[in-house]
Enzyme design. Structure first.
Site, PDB file in Angstrom:
ATOM      1  N   ASP A 197      -4.700  10.210   0.239  1.00 46.66           N
ATOM      2  CA  ASP A 197      -3.636   9.100   0.454  1.00 46.66           C
ATOM      3  C   ASP A 197      -3.382   8.822  -1.050  1.00 46.66           C
ATOM      4  O   ASP A 197      -4.390   8.281  -1.910  1.00 46.66           O
ATOM      5  CB  ASP A 197      -4.453   7.975   1.305  1.00 46.66           C
ATOM      6  CG  ASP A 197      -3.359   6.761   1.259  1.00 46.66           C
ATOM      7  OD1 ASP A 197      -2.894   6.518   0.412  1.00 46.66           O
ATOM      8  OD2 ASP A 197      -3.268   6.383   2.360  1.00 46.66           O
ATOM      9  N   HIS A 198      -2.503   9.124  -1.429  1.00 51.52           N
ATOM     10  CA  HIS A 198      -2.220   8.936  -3.083  1.00 51.52           C
ATOM     11  C   HIS A 198      -2.252   7.433  -3.349  1.00 51.52           C
ATOM     12  O   HIS A 198      -2.249   7.194  -4.901  1.00 51.52           O
ATOM     13  CB  HIS A 198      -0.882   9.829  -3.489  1.00 51.52           C
ATOM     14  CG  HIS A 198       0.278   8.905  -3.081  1.00 51.52           C
ATOM     15  ND1 HIS A 198       1.026   8.859  -1.665  1.00 51.52           N
ATOM     16  CD2 HIS A 198       1.162   8.118  -4.071  1.00 51.52           C
ATOM     17  CE1 HIS A 198       2.060   8.044  -2.061  1.00 51.52           C
ATOM     18  NE2 HIS A 198       2.043   7.656  -3.317  1.00 51.52           N
ATOM     19  N   HIS A 260      -1.077   4.165   3.599  1.00 49.91           N
ATOM     20  CA  HIS A 260      -0.933   3.418   2.381  1.00 49.91           C
ATOM     21  C   HIS A 260      -1.517   1.846   2.520  1.00 49.91           C
ATOM     22  O   HIS A 260      -2.252   1.462   1.771  1.00 49.91           O
ATOM     23  CB  HIS A 260       0.294   3.590   1.598  1.00 49.91           C
ATOM     24  CG  HIS A 260       0.737   5.141   1.430  1.00 49.91           C
ATOM     25  ND1 HIS A 260      -0.322   6.021   1.131  1.00 49.91           N
ATOM     26  CD2 HIS A 260       2.099   5.612   1.621  1.00 49.91           C
ATOM     27  CE1 HIS A 260       0.391   7.222   1.205  1.00 49.91           C
ATOM     28  NE2 HIS A 260       1.753   6.920   1.211  1.00 49.91           N
TER      29      HIS A 260
HETATM   30  C1  BG6 Z   1       4.863   8.664   0.689  1.00 50.58           C
HETATM   31  C2  BG6 Z   1       6.160   8.580   1.680  1.00 50.58           C
HETATM   32  O1  BG6 Z   1       3.842   8.621   1.165  1.00 50.58           O
HETATM   33  O2  BG6 Z   1       4.991   7.678  -0.108  1.00 50.58           O
HETATM   34  C3  BG6 Z   1       7.360   8.053   1.002  1.00 50.58           C
HETATM   35  O3  BG6 Z   1       6.013   9.722   2.466  1.00 50.58           O
HETATM   36  C4  BG6 Z   1       7.432   6.881   0.057  1.00 50.58           C
HETATM   37  O4  BG6 Z   1       8.264   7.765   1.913  1.00 50.58           O
HETATM   38  C5  BG6 Z   1       6.086   7.401  -0.824  1.00 50.58           C
HETATM   39  O5  BG6 Z   1       8.538   7.100  -0.516  1.00 50.58           O
HETATM   40  C6  BG6 Z   1       5.826   6.094  -1.896  1.00 50.58           C
HETATM   41  O6  BG6 Z   1       5.129   6.417  -2.765  1.00 50.58           O
HETATM   42  P1  BG6 Z   1       5.112   5.683  -4.383  1.00 50.58           P
HETATM   43  O7  BG6 Z   1       4.030   6.117  -4.891  1.00 50.58           O
HETATM   44  O8  BG6 Z   1       6.427   5.937  -4.788  1.00 50.58           O
HETATM   45  O9  BG6 Z   1       4.863   4.194  -3.788  1.00 50.58           O
END
Ligand code: BG6
Length: 496
Positions: A197-198, A260
């Site tokens: 989960d980044h 997230h």
């Molecule tokens: C991803 C989603 O996991 O996270 C995207 O699939 C989203 O739809 C993105 O735009 C948002 O990531 P960050 O790091 O730009 O907030």
């Protein structure tokens, strides 16, 4: 001699980094977007910081036929385009020397056997000791087949360590998550599986625990006696960016909330773990997730709101409606905005609502946690201006930092009260850009530290909680709330 790292007093004494054991990272989906935008640039950045072990290798694999040289050249372009620093000839030379490509076809077991032979060969030539990290960055439908094929050719074990990182989405509902989990765990043990989960790789998200548990002043206030409610917001000005096919099947609830925002929620709401061991932290997250009051299908409207963007404009630029996007059905009911209200039935949080919301095509990109404290019990200065309750804003991105809002006396002969900000900004305090989330997560996976990855039981709880909402939203409706592109969401959300 002191290094530049110590010129800034706030960076003094930072923990020295560890370097992983020599290993091979095998990327499935190597011709895809994530590989070029994030994975290879992050690994390259780790190389630039001397955080990769000697002999480190990357094997890119996908269905496309490509030579090693072609793959290297594509990755070099990707680094030039997506890495903050761009490619440096010295770092690149070493990095590229360990970069190889191997075509694999999920229907062809032979291609997995030749992949295995290649890994054994690299082991001998570069001393990677049988340490393999597989990264599944493919369409989700391939997660189970690839895992099973890895098992079938014996690539799920080695004489070193073997781990597998699986990208989101991990399932699209409780049942498919369980089915996928079972298939993965038929081949790999839970401690080999890293569900990424980044958001957990973001510095500002990791800092939630440091803020709460490394300071004495916040934790005593972090409960229902002092906190009125908490809002966790991830607003994006972007739309769905050529991902219509995927997004139609997902929607914001699956795309952002289930993973997230739930992870951020768990870090904000959990009890202090007894240690920083991966399972000590992950156990606390599960406990607080399990304390969330289940929502029934009948009462969905009180707890969840959805919306879909119409045409509009962001920063003066006209934007088309979601239903006009490529690969989106003209009568699509997929939500591009979701807000949910969670109540946590435990001693710390009884009656304190947590609002989680996320949307595409909002006026600006902002991800933050806003902790709203209760009002002062007796307003002595109420004639001096509108007194606001205190709030603590954790700015996840952009403009990373923390702001405490409190009342102050406006200078002058009368008592006039205004809300002012006490601000911490990463940029000014640390004088350096935060690393990419993927850098930290790839490094942790190589080090065997799973703290920042989702355990299977957390996914189980999060899907369980969302199932009634998915069920209710699956039913045909006369009216789907819409919002203008470039606005803060549907009207229903304000009322909510
Ligand atoms: C991803 C989603 O996991 O996270 C995207 O699939 C989203 O739809 C993105 O735009 C948002 O990531 P960050 O790091 O730009 O907030």
């Amino acid at each position: 001699m002191e290094t530049a790292a110590f010129e800034n007093p706030l960076r003094e004494g930072l923990r020295l980094e560890r370097t992983p054991e020599s290993c091979i990272v095998v990327i499935f989906g190597a011709s895809g977007d994530l590989t070029k935008r994030k994975l290879v640039p992050s690994l390259y950045s780790l190389a630039g910081q001397n955080l990769l072990p000697s002999g480190f290798s990357i094997v890119g694999t996908a269905r496309t036929a490509m030579t090693h040289e072609e793959f290297r050249s594509r990755m070099k372009d990707a680094i030039n385009q997506f890495s903050d620093a761009g490619s440096d000839p010295d770092i690149w030379e070493n990095f590229a020397a360990g970069m190889l490509y191997h075509p694999t076809n999920i229907k062809d077991r032979e291609s997995f056997k030749t992949l295995r032979d290649l890994l054994c060969q690299i082991n001998q030539q570069r001393g990677t000791s049988g340490n393999w990290l597989f990264y599944l960055s493919t369409p989700p439908a391939l997660y189970a087949p690839i895992t099973q094929m890895l098992g079938a050719v014996g690539l799920n074990r080695s004489h070193g360590w073997t781990r597998i990182i699986i990208e989101k989405p991990f399932g699209r509902d409780l049942e498919s998550m369980r089915a996928l989990n079972k298939k993965v765990l038929d081949v790999f043990a839970e401690d080999q599986v890293y569900r990424i989960d980044h958001y957990l790789g973001k510095e500002t998200v990791q800092n939630i625990m440091v803020l709460r548990f490394s300071n004495g002043i916040f934790e005593p206030l972090w409960n229902r006696r002092y906190i009125d409610h908490v809002q966790i917001t991830a607003a994006e000005s972007l739309g769905i960016e050529n991902r219509g096919g995927y997004y139609e099947q997902a929607g914001t609830l699956r795309d952002m909330i289930q993973n997230h925002l739930f992870q951020v929620f768990a870090l904000v709401a959990m009890e202090p773990p007894a240690s920083l061991r991966p399972n000590a932290v992950r156990d606390e997250k599960i406990k607080v997730m399990e304390a969330i009051r289940p929502i029934s299908v009948e009462e969905i409207d009180q707890f969840a709101v959805r919306g879909q963007y119409r045409a509009g404009s962001v920063n003066g630029n006209p934007m088309k409606a979601y239903r006009q996007e490529e690969d989106v059905s003209p009568d699509s009911r997929t939500e591009t905005y979701t807000a949910v209200k969670l109540l946590v039935d435990n001693w710390r949080w009884a009656d304190v609502p947590f609002y989680l919301r996320s949307g595409k095509r909002m006026p600006k990109r902002v991800t933050e946690v806003a902790v709203q404290f209760r009002r002062a019990p007796h307003l002595l200065f109420k004639d001096g201006g509108a007194s606001q309750p205190n709030s603590l804003i954790l700015r996840i991105q952009p403009d990373e930092g923390i702001t405490l809002k409190f009342d102050a006396k406006l200078p002058g002969p009368t008592v006039n009260v205004r809300t002012v900000n006490m601000d911490f900004r990463y940029g000014t305090s640390f004088g350096k850009k935060s690393p990419q989330a993927y850098e930290r997560l790839l490094l942790d996976a190589m080090l065997g530290d799973s703290t920042l990855f989702a355990r299977g039981d957390l996914l189980e709880v999060s899907w369980q909680l969302l199932m009634p909402i998915l069920e209710a939203w699956h039913k045909p409706v006369d009216h789907l709330p819409h919002y203008e592109g470039g606005s803060w969401g549907p009207r229903e959300s304000d009322e909510f």
